[in-house]
Design a protein around this motif. Structure first.
Motif, short mmCIF file in Angstrom:
data_model
loop_
_atom_site.label_atom_id
_atom_site.label_comp_id
_atom_site.label_asym_id
_atom_site.label_seq_id
_atom_site.Cartn_x
_atom_site.Cartn_y
_atom_site.Cartn_z
N PHE A 110 0.84 -1.20 0.00
CA PHE A 110 0.00 0.00 0.00
C PHE A 110 0.88 1.25 0.00
CE2 PHE A 110 -2.61 3.37 1.58
CZ PHE A 110 -3.93 3.04 1.27
N GLN A 111 1.89 1.28 0.88
CA GLN A 111 2.76 2.45 1.01
C GLN A 111 3.52 2.72 -0.29
OE1 GLN A 111 2.86 4.50 3.72
NE2 GLN A 111 4.10 5.83 2.39
N GLN A 112 3.96 1.67 -0.94
CA GLN A 112 4.69 1.83 -2.20
C GLN A 112 3.79 2.46 -3.27
OE1 GLN A 112 5.96 -1.85 -4.00
NE2 GLN A 112 7.62 -0.87 -5.13
N GLN A 113 2.55 1.98 -3.37
CA GLN A 113 1.62 2.54 -4.35
C GLN A 113 1.26 3.98 -4.01
OE1 GLN A 113 -1.56 -0.24 -5.86
NE2 GLN A 113 -0.84 -1.50 -4.15
N LEU A 114 1.12 4.27 -2.72
CA LEU A 114 0.80 5.64 -2.29
C LEU A 114 1.93 6.59 -2.64
CD1 LEU A 114 -0.95 7.68 -0.79
CD2 LEU A 114 0.06 6.86 1.36
N ILE B 18 3.99 11.05 -6.11
CA ILE B 18 4.98 11.61 -7.04
C ILE B 18 4.33 11.97 -8.38
CG2 ILE B 18 7.05 11.06 -8.38
CD1 ILE B 18 7.95 9.32 -5.99
N GLN B 19 3.45 11.11 -8.85
CA GLN B 19 2.80 11.32 -10.14
C GLN B 19 1.91 12.56 -10.17
OE1 GLN B 19 0.74 7.63 -10.68
NE2 GLN B 19 2.51 6.56 -11.55
N CYS C 295 -4.48 14.00 -5.34
CA CYS C 295 -4.61 14.04 -6.80
C CYS C 295 -4.57 15.46 -7.35
CB CYS C 295 -5.91 13.36 -7.22
SG CYS C 295 -6.01 11.62 -6.72
N GLY C 296 -4.40 16.44 -6.48
CA GLY C 296 -4.33 17.82 -6.94
C GLY C 296 -5.67 18.52 -6.96
N GLY C 297 -6.65 17.98 -6.25
CA GLY C 297 -7.98 18.57 -6.24
C GLY C 297 -8.26 19.33 -4.96
N GLU C 298 -9.43 19.96 -4.92
CA GLU C 298 -9.91 20.69 -3.76
C GLU C 298 -11.36 20.30 -3.50
OE1 GLU C 298 -10.88 25.28 -2.30
OE2 GLU C 298 -10.07 24.90 -4.31
N ASN C 299 -11.63 19.84 -2.30
CA ASN C 299 -12.99 19.49 -1.90
C ASN C 299 -13.73 20.79 -1.57
OD1 ASN C 299 -15.35 18.63 -0.71
ND2 ASN C 299 -14.39 17.24 0.74
#
Length: 307
Positions: free
Chosen positions: A162-166, A171-172, A206-210
């Motif tokens: 999980f941590q690796q994918q996070l 980074i992406q 993901c770069g969004g704002e709620n």
């Protein structure tokens, strides 16, 4: 004679302690998501899960076979469907829980359970409260559960994956432009989630704002007028248990709404994010993909305007 007895007793006691140490029967202490210390004299063998996301976490941590009771909607993974039900998210069967003699209860803290949990506390059953509010807390919870159930190897492996994918997802998405988003849990009434929920953490990642993240309730009800005034660029709807209807199509009635104009009325599987468990990393990937779509639609519209 008395001296000989004392020597023999001491020898036997030391041998017993050595045997207990050899078999690893020792107390274990972890900290739950409310900051409480949870101590078990020995690893849990009979566990009750009081939330669907908890069931998923326990399975991922290697303790699925130890669950002796759970609540309605604990339907993932497939093996969870066979676990006996002891209630739902509103009410549980207290007598049945006590009769099952659990040595650990993993619970989700919310208002409907407070009074019932007080009753169960008096029975002496140890509690671990689970409510990861950030994606980074999921690996911590997996490791804690693994320690409580003596399934550390499986739990640590799941946590590392999980941590690796996070880390990779972080980074992406770290330099992407912001997308003002509305996360719709339900259409009637119109429910969303605030910034304390793991959904908002994924949106931020993901770069969004709620748009309604600052509201006090964890699952606030908002009005159609409030959404129109906020004018989000993206509206994320959710589906659950194979149901494709989320009432997200209601926003097609408002042609000036930016999310509608930009074709950003998009949907993900709700259980991936609404349940703060091991599958949230897949939910986060889905949210990042939706935000990327919104950015692409933005670029397409700008290109059209330049022609």
């Amino acid at each position: 004679m008395h001296k000989l007895f004392r020597i023999s007793f001491t020898t036997i006691l030391l041998a017993m302690l050595s045997t207990l140490s050899m078999y690893g029967v020792a107390a274990v202490t972890v900290t739950d998501d409310l900051g409480n210390k949870v101590t078990l004299d020995r690893p849990a063998r009979r566990v009750i899960s009081l939330a669907p996301h908890v069931t998923e976490l326990i399975f991922a941590a290697g303790g699925g076979s130890k669950i002796i009771g759970t609540v309605k909607y604990s339907d993932y993974p497939e093996a969870a469907k066979a676990i006996p039900r002891i209630g739902d998210l509103r009410q549980v069967d207290l007598e049945r829980i006590i009769a099952l003699k659990p040595d650990l209860m993993v619970v989700w803290m919310h208002g409907a359970f407070n009074q019932q949990l007080d009753t169960l506390r008096k029975s002496g059953i140890p509690f671990f409260f689970s409510e990861p509010q950030k994606l980074s807390q999921v690996p911590e919870t997996l490791i804690n559960l693994g320690q409580l159930m003596e399934t550390e190897a499986i739990a640590q492996s799941a946590a590392a994956t999980f941590q690796q994918q996070l880390q990779q997802l972080t980074i992406q998405n770290q330099h992407k432009s912001k997308v003002r988003s509305f996360y719709q849990v339900w259409g009637h009434p119109l429910y969303t989630l605030n910034d304390k929920h793991i959904v908002s953490d994924a949106i931020r990642l993901c770069g969004g704002e709620n748009m309604f993240g600052a509201l006090a309730p964890s699952a606030p009800v908002v009005t159609v007028e409030a959404v129109l005034q906020a004018n989000p660029e993206l509206i994320i709807g959710t589906t659950s248990m194979g149901d494709s209807k989320n009432d997200i199509d209601q926003w097609k009635n408002f042609p000036t709404l930016l999310a509608n104009k930009n074709h950003n009325l998009l949907v993900i599987e709700g259980d991936l994010m609404n349940r703060p468990g091991p599958r949230t990393i897949e939910g986060a990937k889905a949210i990042c993909a939706l935000l990327d779509q919104a950015r692409q639609h933005r670029s397409t519209d700008i290109a059209k305007g330049l022609k």
